[in-house]
Design a protein around this motif. Structure first.
Motif, PDB file in Angstrom:
ATOM      1  N   ALA A   1       1.043  -0.998   0.047  1.00  0.00           N
ATOM      2  CA  ALA A   1       0.528   0.161   0.235  1.00  0.00           C
ATOM      3  C   ALA A   1       0.896   1.269   0.107  1.00  0.00           C
ATOM      4  N   TRP A   2       0.705   2.019  -0.677  1.00  0.00           N
ATOM      5  CA  TRP A   2       1.163   3.516  -0.480  1.00  0.00           C
ATOM      6  C   TRP A   2       0.365   4.476   0.526  1.00  0.00           C
TER       7      TRP A   2
ATOM      8  N   PRO B   1      -6.113   9.937  -3.718  1.00  0.00           N
ATOM      9  CA  PRO B   1      -7.310   9.553  -4.570  1.00  0.00           C
ATOM     10  C   PRO B   1      -8.158  10.309  -4.798  1.00  0.00           C
TER      11      PRO B   1
ATOM     12  N   CYS C   1      -8.750   7.552   3.698  1.00  0.00           N
ATOM     13  CA  CYS C   1      -7.744   8.847   4.742  1.00  0.00           C
ATOM     14  C   CYS C   1      -8.999   8.892   5.485  1.00  0.00           C
TER      15      CYS C   1
ATOM     16  N   CYS D   1      -3.277   8.956   4.033  1.00  0.00           N
ATOM     17  CA  CYS D   1      -4.374   8.283   3.418  1.00  0.00           C
ATOM     18  C   CYS D   1      -3.457   6.701   3.090  1.00  0.00           C
ATOM     19  N   TRP D   2      -4.347   6.129   3.004  1.00  0.00           N
ATOM     20  CA  TRP D   2      -3.669   4.549   1.875  1.00  0.00           C
ATOM     21  C   TRP D   2      -4.588   4.400   0.522  1.00  0.00           C
ATOM     22  N   ASN D   3      -3.632   3.811  -0.640  1.00  0.00           N
ATOM     23  CA  ASN D   3      -3.836   3.814  -1.428  1.00  0.00           C
ATOM     24  C   ASN D   3      -3.217   2.573  -2.000  1.00  0.00           C
ATOM     25  N   GLN D   4      -3.892   2.457  -2.826  1.00  0.00           N
ATOM     26  CA  GLN D   4      -3.421   1.749  -4.049  1.00  0.00           C
ATOM     27  C   GLN D   4      -2.273   1.873  -4.690  1.00  0.00           C
TER      28      GLN D   4
ATOM     29  N   SER E   1       5.119  10.384   1.139  1.00  0.00           N
ATOM     30  CA  SER E   1       4.938   9.097   0.807  1.00  0.00           C
ATOM     31  C   SER E   1       6.138   7.946   0.467  1.00  0.00           C
TER      32      SER E   1
ATOM     33  N   TYR F   1      -9.077   3.006  -0.858  1.00  0.00           N
ATOM     34  CA  TYR F   1      -7.861   3.707  -0.384  1.00  0.00           C
ATOM     35  C   TYR F   1      -8.816   4.148   0.933  1.00  0.00           C
TER      36      TYR F   1
END
Length: 155
Positions: free
Chosen positions: A87-88, A140, A151, A132-135, A108, A149
């Motif tokens: 995850a980012w 996002p 946040c 946030c977390w994101n793919q 990041s 995602y």
């Protein structure tokens, strides 16, 4: 009231999972406000007994908490990826209360799970912050085209 309970639960999950606790006594912080930008939270004495989680989210395999230190007038994020996968994790900033201009990336990193409790670097509290977390990297998109995602709220 419910939101506060959720934030406390997320912070509790992060602390319980790592066995870490907020120190009972506070050492003198080594930075304040803008001088904290980019500093490592564990080397600044900002994570003291006055620090508290101001928002957090949990999803399957991921926990995020946004923290504020009144001692340092700075914020940081803690995150934990309990499952496998990647995850980012990103922290975004914008001028206070929306201000003018677009959100900019402050922090990041691409993480692979499982991880233990990891902290972002510090950023001064005169700006609004979102964690946030994101793919994929970056803020996002509102249309969900970046996949799943989550946040925290802007603070």
């Amino acid at each position: 009231m419910i939101r506060r309970a959720v934030v406390a639960a997320v912070a509790g999950v992060l602390l319980a999972a790592t066995g870490l606790a907020t120190p009972a006594t506070a050492a003198t912080p080594t930075c304040s406000g803008a001088s904290c930008d980019g500093q490592v939270v564990t080397t600044t004495n900002c994570k003291d007994s006055r620090a508290y989680a101001i928002d957090g989210i949990t999803v399957t395999g991921m926990a995020l908490a946004l923290w504020y230190s009144p001692s340092c007038h700075a914020m940081w994020g803690d995150y934990q990826l309990t499952g496998s996968g990647t995850a980012w994790i990103s922290m975004f900033g914008i001028a206070p209360y929306g201000g003018s201009g677009e959100a900019r990336t402050l922090y990041s990193v691409n993480v692979s799970g499982p991880t233990t409790d990891i902290s972002t670097t510090l950023f001064n509290s005169t700006q609004s912050i979102e964690l946030c977390w994101n793919q994929q990297p970056g803020l996002p998109p509102a249309d969900g085209s970046a996949g799943p995602y989550g946040c925290t709220r802007w603070r």
